[in-house]
Design an enzyme around this catalytic site. Structure first.
Site, PDB file in Angstrom:
ATOM      1  N   CYS A  70      47.032  35.203  34.448  1.00 19.53           N
ATOM      2  CA  CYS A  70      46.923  35.890  33.320  1.00 19.53           C
ATOM      3  C   CYS A  70      45.469  35.879  33.177  1.00 19.53           C
ATOM      4  O   CYS A  70      44.726  35.066  33.349  1.00 19.53           O
ATOM      5  CB  CYS A  70      47.719  35.431  32.127  1.00 19.53           C
ATOM      6  SG  CYS A  70      46.562  34.785  30.744  1.00 19.53           S
ATOM      7  N   GLU A  71      45.150  37.557  32.726  1.00 12.74           N
ATOM      8  CA  GLU A  71      43.634  37.356  32.778  1.00 12.74           C
ATOM      9  C   GLU A  71      43.060  36.929  31.613  1.00 12.74           C
ATOM     10  O   GLU A  71      41.716  36.970  31.452  1.00 12.74           O
ATOM     11  CB  GLU A  71      43.285  39.112  33.304  1.00 12.74           C
ATOM     12  CG  GLU A  71      43.703  39.928  31.884  1.00 12.74           C
ATOM     13  CD  GLU A  71      42.952  41.237  32.208  1.00 12.74           C
ATOM     14  OE1 GLU A  71      42.957  41.654  33.454  1.00 12.74           O
ATOM     15  OE2 GLU A  71      43.287  42.151  31.163  1.00 12.74           O
ATOM     16  N   HIS A 125      43.842  34.024  29.929  1.00 11.23           N
ATOM     17  CA  HIS A 125      43.825  32.472  30.099  1.00 11.23           C
ATOM     18  C   HIS A 125      43.409  31.817  31.607  1.00 11.23           C
ATOM     19  O   HIS A 125      43.294  30.854  31.702  1.00 11.23           O
ATOM     20  CB  HIS A 125      45.043  31.735  29.404  1.00 11.23           C
ATOM     21  CG  HIS A 125      45.037  32.309  28.317  1.00 11.23           C
ATOM     22  ND1 HIS A 125      46.145  33.394  27.822  1.00 11.23           N
ATOM     23  CD2 HIS A 125      44.690  31.783  26.950  1.00 11.23           C
ATOM     24  CE1 HIS A 125      45.979  33.276  26.456  1.00 11.23           C
ATOM     25  NE2 HIS A 125      45.378  32.604  25.962  1.00 11.23           N
ATOM     26  N   GLN A 177      50.901  41.348  32.770  1.00 12.61           N
ATOM     27  CA  GLN A 177      52.142  41.670  33.493  1.00 12.61           C
ATOM     28  C   GLN A 177      52.219  43.239  33.542  1.00 12.61           C
ATOM     29  O   GLN A 177      52.864  43.881  34.508  1.00 12.61           O
ATOM     30  CB  GLN A 177      53.537  40.945  32.832  1.00 12.61           C
ATOM     31  CG  GLN A 177      54.788  40.936  33.781  1.00 12.61           C
ATOM     32  CD  GLN A 177      56.032  40.158  33.149  1.00 12.61           C
ATOM     33  OE1 GLN A 177      55.534  39.236  32.786  1.00 12.61           O
ATOM     34  NE2 GLN A 177      56.988  40.793  33.344  1.00 12.61           N
ATOM     35  N   HIS A 209      54.943  32.899  31.681  1.00 11.34           N
ATOM     36  CA  HIS A 209      53.623  32.857  31.600  1.00 11.34           C
ATOM     37  C   HIS A 209      53.193  31.574  31.251  1.00 11.34           C
ATOM     38  O   HIS A 209      53.511  30.800  30.266  1.00 11.34           O
ATOM     39  CB  HIS A 209      52.870  33.915  30.529  1.00 11.34           C
ATOM     40  CG  HIS A 209      53.134  35.242  30.858  1.00 11.34           C
ATOM     41  ND1 HIS A 209      52.190  36.275  31.153  1.00 11.34           N
ATOM     42  CD2 HIS A 209      54.195  35.974  31.579  1.00 11.34           C
ATOM     43  CE1 HIS A 209      52.699  37.109  31.446  1.00 11.34           C
ATOM     44  NE2 HIS A 209      53.869  37.155  31.534  1.00 11.34           N
ATOM     45  N   CYS A 258      50.488  30.494  30.110  1.00  8.54           N
ATOM     46  CA  CYS A 258      49.868  30.345  28.710  1.00  8.54           C
ATOM     47  C   CYS A 258      50.756  30.366  27.503  1.00  8.54           C
ATOM     48  O   CYS A 258      50.093  30.177  26.463  1.00  8.54           O
ATOM     49  CB  CYS A 258      48.654  31.465  28.731  1.00  8.54           C
ATOM     50  SG  CYS A 258      49.278  33.041  28.854  1.00  8.54           S
TER      51      CYS A 258
HETATM   52 ZN   LIG Z   1      47.483  34.484  29.013  1.00 12.38          ZN
END
Ligand SMILES: [Zn+2]
Length: 228
Positions: free
Chosen positions: A116-117, A119, A157, A185, A187
Site C-alpha cells: 500500500c502506498e 503505509h 487496490q 491489507h 495496514c
Molecule cells: Zn495502507
C-alpha cells in the site's frame, strides 16, 4: 514556499492513509524517476535507511543489522517495486484468435503481492480475470506476469485493479475484460483498526461485462477460493 505535503495537517495525512484515497489512475511518478540507475538508487536508499534505523536507536555495528540497509534498498528497487520501471514491464505478446474462440476465458487465483502506498505495508491476495476474445488472444502466463508487474509498485487496490484492466483492454484490443481483486491489507490487519479477518474486493470491467449475465457467468465460474 512550503510544499503541499508540508502544509497538510498531520491528521489529514493519517486520514488519507486510513481511507486509502487515491488521486490518479496513473502511478504518480516524478519526471526524473529514471534518471538514476538502479545501482545509484540502491546506494542512496541504503544510506537513508541506515539513518532511519539509527534514529530508531538501533546499533548498526551489530553483525545482524549491519547488512540490513543494503538488503532493504536492494529489495525495494529490485524486487518489491520493480514494477515502477516501465522498462521492466513484461512483453505482452498476443496472438491472432485462430480458433475463433469467442467465449469467456477465466484466469483465477493469480497471486497479488503488492504494497500500500500510504503505509508501505503488504497487500496480499488474489486477482481473478476474464476476457472474451475478439481478434486477439494472450498467453495465459502473460496475464499473471502483467498482474505481478503492476502489483510491484506502491499501490492502492482500486488503482491496481484499473491499471490491469486498462492494459489488458489495450493489449487484447477489446473492452470485454473484467478484473476482480480480493486482498488483505497489512495496514488494516496489523496497525490502526487491527482487523485480522476483513479483506477488500475491487471490481473493474468494461464491454460485455456491463451485462449482468456475463458478470454472473464469471462469478459463477470462480472457485470457492474467491474469499481468500
Ligand atoms: Zn495502507
Amino acid at each position: 514556499m512550503k510544499n503541499a505535503v508540508e502544509k497538510m495537517e498531520k491528521e489529514q495525512l493519517e486520514l488519507i492513509g486510513d481511507n486509502h484515497i487515491s488521486t490518479n489512475v496513473e502511478t504518480p511518478l516524478r519526471h526524473d524517476a529514471f534518471v538514476k540507475s538502479d545501482q545509484q538508487k540502491i546506494e542512496a536508499i541504503q544510506k537513508y535507511f541506515a539513518k532511519i534505523m539509527e534514529e530508531l536507536g538501533l546499533d548498526l555495528t551489530d553483525d545482524s543489522l549491519s547488512g540490513t540497509p543494503y538488503r532493504f534498498a536492494k529489495m525495494y528497487v529490485k524486487e518489491l517495486f520493480y514494477g515502477l520501471d516501465p522498462s521492466k514491464k513484461p512483453k505482452i505478446s498476443t496472438f491472432n484468435n485462430k480458433y475463433g474462440y469467442k467465449k469467456m476465458l477465466i484466469e483465477q487465483n493469480i497471486n497479488i503481492d503488492s504494497a500500500c502506498e500510504h503505509h508501505f505495508l503488504p497487500i496480499v491476495g488474489h486477482a481473478h480475470i476474464a476476457y472474451v476474445p475478439n481478434k486477439k488472444v494472450i498467453g495465459l502466463s502473460k496475464i499473471n506476469r502483467l498482474v505481478d508487474y503492476y502489483s510491484h509498485r506502491p499501490q492502492v487496490q482500486e488503482r491496481l485493479c484499473l491499471q490491469i484492466l486498462k492494459d489488458l483492454q489495450q493489449s487484447l484490443e477489446t473492452n470485454d475484460v473484467i478484473v476482480v481483486i480480493n486482498a488483505k491489507h497489512l495496514c488494516v490487519s496489523s496497525r490502526g483498526i487491527k482487523d485480522k479477518n476483513s479483506f477488500t474486493t475491487t471490481t473493474e470491467y468494461g464491454g460485455v461485462f456491463e451485462d449482468i449475465n456475463y458478470r454472473n457467468e464469471f462469478f459463477g465460474s470462480l472457485s470457492s477460493k474467491i474469499d481468500d
